[in-house]
Scaffold this motif. Structure first.
Motif, PDB file in Angstrom:
ATOM      1  N   SER A 103      18.984  40.216  41.418  1.00  0.00           N
ATOM      2  CA  SER A 103      19.794  39.005  41.455  1.00  0.00           C
ATOM      3  C   SER A 103      19.904  38.500  42.890  1.00  0.00           C
ATOM      4  CB  SER A 103      21.185  39.250  40.878  1.00  0.00           C
ATOM      5  OG  SER A 103      21.898  40.155  41.688  1.00  0.00           O
ATOM      6  N   ILE A 104      19.858  37.218  43.043  1.00  0.00           N
ATOM      7  CA  ILE A 104      19.982  36.588  44.355  1.00  0.00           C
ATOM      8  C   ILE A 104      21.358  35.962  44.445  1.00  0.00           C
ATOM      9  CG2 ILE A 104      19.114  34.782  45.868  1.00  0.00           C
ATOM     10  CD1 ILE A 104      16.367  35.189  44.531  1.00  0.00           C
ATOM     11  N   ARG A 105      22.088  36.319  45.476  1.00  0.00           N
ATOM     12  CA  ARG A 105      23.431  35.767  45.687  1.00  0.00           C
ATOM     13  C   ARG A 105      23.350  34.659  46.721  1.00  0.00           C
ATOM     14  NH1 ARG A 105      27.203  38.062  42.256  1.00  0.00           N
ATOM     15  NH2 ARG A 105      26.481  40.087  41.664  1.00  0.00           N
ATOM     16  N   ARG A 106      24.052  33.590  46.451  1.00  0.00           N
ATOM     17  CA  ARG A 106      24.101  32.452  47.367  1.00  0.00           C
ATOM     18  C   ARG A 106      25.550  32.150  47.715  1.00  0.00           C
ATOM     19  NH1 ARG A 106      20.350  31.129  43.368  1.00  0.00           N
ATOM     20  NH2 ARG A 106      18.278  30.760  44.142  1.00  0.00           N
ATOM     21  N   THR A 107      25.764  31.582  48.865  1.00  0.00           N
ATOM     22  CA  THR A 107      27.097  31.133  49.234  1.00  0.00           C
ATOM     23  C   THR A 107      27.381  29.845  48.466  1.00  0.00           C
ATOM     24  OG1 THR A 107      26.855  32.057  51.441  1.00  0.00           O
ATOM     25  CG2 THR A 107      28.552  30.385  51.142  1.00  0.00           C
ATOM     26  N   PRO A 108      28.507  29.798  47.754  1.00  0.00           N
ATOM     27  CA  PRO A 108      28.838  28.555  47.041  1.00  0.00           C
ATOM     28  C   PRO A 108      28.933  27.384  48.018  1.00  0.00           C
ATOM     29  CG  PRO A 108      30.240  30.351  46.311  1.00  0.00           C
ATOM     30  CD  PRO A 108      29.488  30.847  47.509  1.00  0.00           C
ATOM     31  N   THR A 109      28.559  26.219  47.555  1.00  0.00           N
ATOM     32  CA  THR A 109      28.593  25.022  48.395  1.00  0.00           C
ATOM     33  C   THR A 109      29.718  24.090  47.965  1.00  0.00           C
ATOM     34  OG1 THR A 109      27.022  23.899  46.935  1.00  0.00           O
ATOM     35  CG2 THR A 109      26.103  25.126  48.798  1.00  0.00           C
ATOM     36  N   VAL A 110      30.155  23.265  48.891  1.00  0.00           N
ATOM     37  CA  VAL A 110      31.202  22.294  48.603  1.00  0.00           C
ATOM     38  C   VAL A 110      30.722  21.382  47.483  1.00  0.00           C
ATOM     39  CG1 VAL A 110      32.519  20.343  49.519  1.00  0.00           C
ATOM     40  CG2 VAL A 110      32.112  22.367  50.948  1.00  0.00           C
ATOM     41  N   GLY A 111      31.551  21.208  46.495  1.00  0.00           N
ATOM     42  CA  GLY A 111      31.230  20.339  45.373  1.00  0.00           C
ATOM     43  C   GLY A 111      30.525  21.029  44.218  1.00  0.00           C
ATOM     44  N   GLN A 112      30.073  22.252  44.434  1.00  0.00           N
ATOM     45  CA  GLN A 112      29.415  22.996  43.369  1.00  0.00           C
ATOM     46  C   GLN A 112      30.454  23.322  42.299  1.00  0.00           C
ATOM     47  OE1 GLN A 112      27.562  26.575  44.760  1.00  0.00           O
ATOM     48  NE2 GLN A 112      26.847  27.179  42.744  1.00  0.00           N
ATOM     49  N   THR A 113      30.060  23.284  41.060  1.00  0.00           N
ATOM     50  CA  THR A 113      30.982  23.592  39.966  1.00  0.00           C
ATOM     51  C   THR A 113      30.405  24.694  39.083  1.00  0.00           C
ATOM     52  OG1 THR A 113      30.044  21.920  38.494  1.00  0.00           O
ATOM     53  CG2 THR A 113      31.875  21.221  39.905  1.00  0.00           C
ATOM     54  N   ALA A 114      31.293  25.349  38.402  1.00  0.00           N
ATOM     55  CA  ALA A 114      30.892  26.377  37.442  1.00  0.00           C
ATOM     56  C   ALA A 114      32.009  26.505  36.429  1.00  0.00           C
ATOM     57  CB  ALA A 114      30.650  27.700  38.145  1.00  0.00           C
ATOM     58  N   GLU A 115      31.698  27.080  35.305  1.00  0.00           N
ATOM     59  CA  GLU A 115      32.731  27.311  34.301  1.00  0.00           C
ATOM     60  C   GLU A 115      32.431  28.588  33.539  1.00  0.00           C
ATOM     61  OE1 GLU A 115      31.734  24.867  30.385  1.00  0.00           O
ATOM     62  OE2 GLU A 115      31.896  23.568  32.140  1.00  0.00           O
ATOM     63  N   LEU A 116      33.478  29.146  32.994  1.00  0.00           N
ATOM     64  CA  LEU A 116      33.372  30.349  32.191  1.00  0.00           C
ATOM     65  C   LEU A 116      34.465  30.265  31.143  1.00  0.00           C
ATOM     66  CD1 LEU A 116      32.126  33.220  31.825  1.00  0.00           C
ATOM     67  CD2 LEU A 116      33.928  34.039  33.345  1.00  0.00           C
ATOM     68  N   SER A 117      34.118  30.485  29.926  1.00  0.00           N
ATOM     69  CA  SER A 117      35.087  30.431  28.842  1.00  0.00           C
ATOM     70  C   SER A 117      35.244  31.816  28.258  1.00  0.00           C
ATOM     71  CB  SER A 117      34.593  29.452  27.772  1.00  0.00           C
ATOM     72  OG  SER A 117      35.496  29.417  26.696  1.00  0.00           O
ATOM     73  N   ARG A 118      36.472  32.180  27.988  1.00  0.00           N
ATOM     74  CA  ARG A 118      36.756  33.502  27.406  1.00  0.00           C
ATOM     75  C   ARG A 118      38.000  33.383  26.554  1.00  0.00           C
ATOM     76  NH1 ARG A 118      36.011  39.489  27.889  1.00  0.00           N
ATOM     77  NH2 ARG A 118      37.927  40.176  26.934  1.00  0.00           N
ATOM     78  N   THR A 119      37.955  33.908  25.365  1.00  0.00           N
ATOM     79  CA  THR A 119      39.141  33.998  24.531  1.00  0.00           C
ATOM     80  C   THR A 119      39.785  35.348  24.810  1.00  0.00           C
ATOM     81  OG1 THR A 119      38.143  32.624  22.817  1.00  0.00           O
ATOM     82  CG2 THR A 119      40.005  34.004  22.167  1.00  0.00           C
ATOM     83  N   VAL A 120      41.035  35.324  25.249  1.00  0.00           N
ATOM     84  CA  VAL A 120      41.770  36.548  25.560  1.00  0.00           C
ATOM     85  C   VAL A 120      42.534  36.959  24.313  1.00  0.00           C
ATOM     86  CG1 VAL A 120      43.561  37.566  27.018  1.00  0.00           C
ATOM     87  CG2 VAL A 120      41.964  35.903  27.990  1.00  0.00           C
ATOM     88  N   GLY A 121      42.293  38.177  23.862  1.00  0.00           N
ATOM     89  CA  GLY A 121      42.928  38.670  22.644  1.00  0.00           C
ATOM     90  C   GLY A 121      43.981  39.724  22.918  1.00  0.00           C
ATOM     91  N   ASP A 122      44.610  40.170  21.849  1.00  0.00           N
ATOM     92  CA  ASP A 122      45.655  41.186  21.955  1.00  0.00           C
ATOM     93  C   ASP A 122      45.160  42.448  22.649  1.00  0.00           C
ATOM     94  OD1 ASP A 122      47.341  39.468  20.596  1.00  0.00           O
ATOM     95  OD2 ASP A 122      47.069  40.451  18.652  1.00  0.00           O
ATOM     96  N   ASN A 123      43.934  42.862  22.363  1.00  0.00           N
ATOM     97  CA  ASN A 123      43.393  44.072  22.982  1.00  0.00           C
ATOM     98  C   ASN A 123      43.240  43.898  24.493  1.00  0.00           C
ATOM     99  OD1 ASN A 123      42.359  46.788  22.679  1.00  0.00           O
ATOM    100  ND2 ASN A 123      40.378  45.915  23.262  1.00  0.00           N
ATOM    101  N   ASP A 124      42.813  42.711  24.931  1.00  0.00           N
ATOM    102  CA  ASP A 124      42.695  42.441  26.367  1.00  0.00           C
ATOM    103  C   ASP A 124      44.055  42.578  27.049  1.00  0.00           C
ATOM    104  OD1 ASP A 124      39.889  41.683  26.318  1.00  0.00           O
ATOM    105  OD2 ASP A 124      40.555  39.821  25.357  1.00  0.00           O
ATOM    106  N   ILE A 125      45.076  42.018  26.419  1.00  0.00           N
ATOM    107  CA  ILE A 125      46.426  42.092  26.972  1.00  0.00           C
ATOM    108  C   ILE A 125      46.901  43.538  27.011  1.00  0.00           C
ATOM    109  CG2 ILE A 125      48.839  41.448  26.580  1.00  0.00           C
ATOM    110  CD1 ILE A 125      47.762  38.733  25.533  1.00  0.00           C
ATOM    111  N   ALA A 126      46.644  44.284  25.947  1.00  0.00           N
ATOM    112  CA  ALA A 126      47.056  45.691  25.900  1.00  0.00           C
ATOM    113  C   ALA A 126      46.359  46.506  26.983  1.00  0.00           C
ATOM    114  CB  ALA A 126      46.769  46.278  24.523  1.00  0.00           C
ATOM    115  N   LEU A 127      45.055  46.297  27.160  1.00  0.00           N
ATOM    116  CA  LEU A 127      44.322  47.023  28.194  1.00  0.00           C
ATOM    117  C   LEU A 127      44.842  46.680  29.586  1.00  0.00           C
ATOM    118  CD1 LEU A 127      40.681  46.730  26.801  1.00  0.00           C
ATOM    119  CD2 LEU A 127      42.031  48.820  27.028  1.00  0.00           C
TER     120      LEU A 127
END
Length: 80
Positions: free
Chosen positions: A5-29
């Motif tokens: 994997s190649i890592r880059r320094t994020p640039t001004v104006g760059q966008t990203a998104e991540l979606s995750r549904t948090v469930g009861d098990n996540d909260i318990a952990l």
């Protein structure tokens, strides 16, 4: 083990998104790991009686998701 994997320094104006549904098990952990036992996180009746009206996910969980966006999405140059 080779890391390709190649890592880059994020640039001004760059966008990203991540979606995750948090469930009861996540909260318990997270509760087990952090010790954050506020009833708003796992007591349905207490959460419904609060100004929020429902279970509230711990801030540490949302911070972890934000960290994943920066570390995994932006640093790898994935653009949306």
């Amino acid at each position: 083990m080779t890391n390709t994997s190649i890592r880059r320094t994020p640039t001004v104006g760059q966008t990203a998104e991540l979606s995750r549904t948090v469930g009861d098990n996540d909260i318990a952990l997270f509760t087990e790991i952090s010790g954050d036992r506020n009833p708003l996180h796992d007591d349905q009746a207490a959460a419904e009686a609060s100004r929020f009206g429902e279970i509230v996910v711990q801030g540490g969980i949302t911070s972890a998701i934000l960290n994943a966006v920066v570390a995994e999405e932006l640093a790898r140059g994935r653009r949306r």
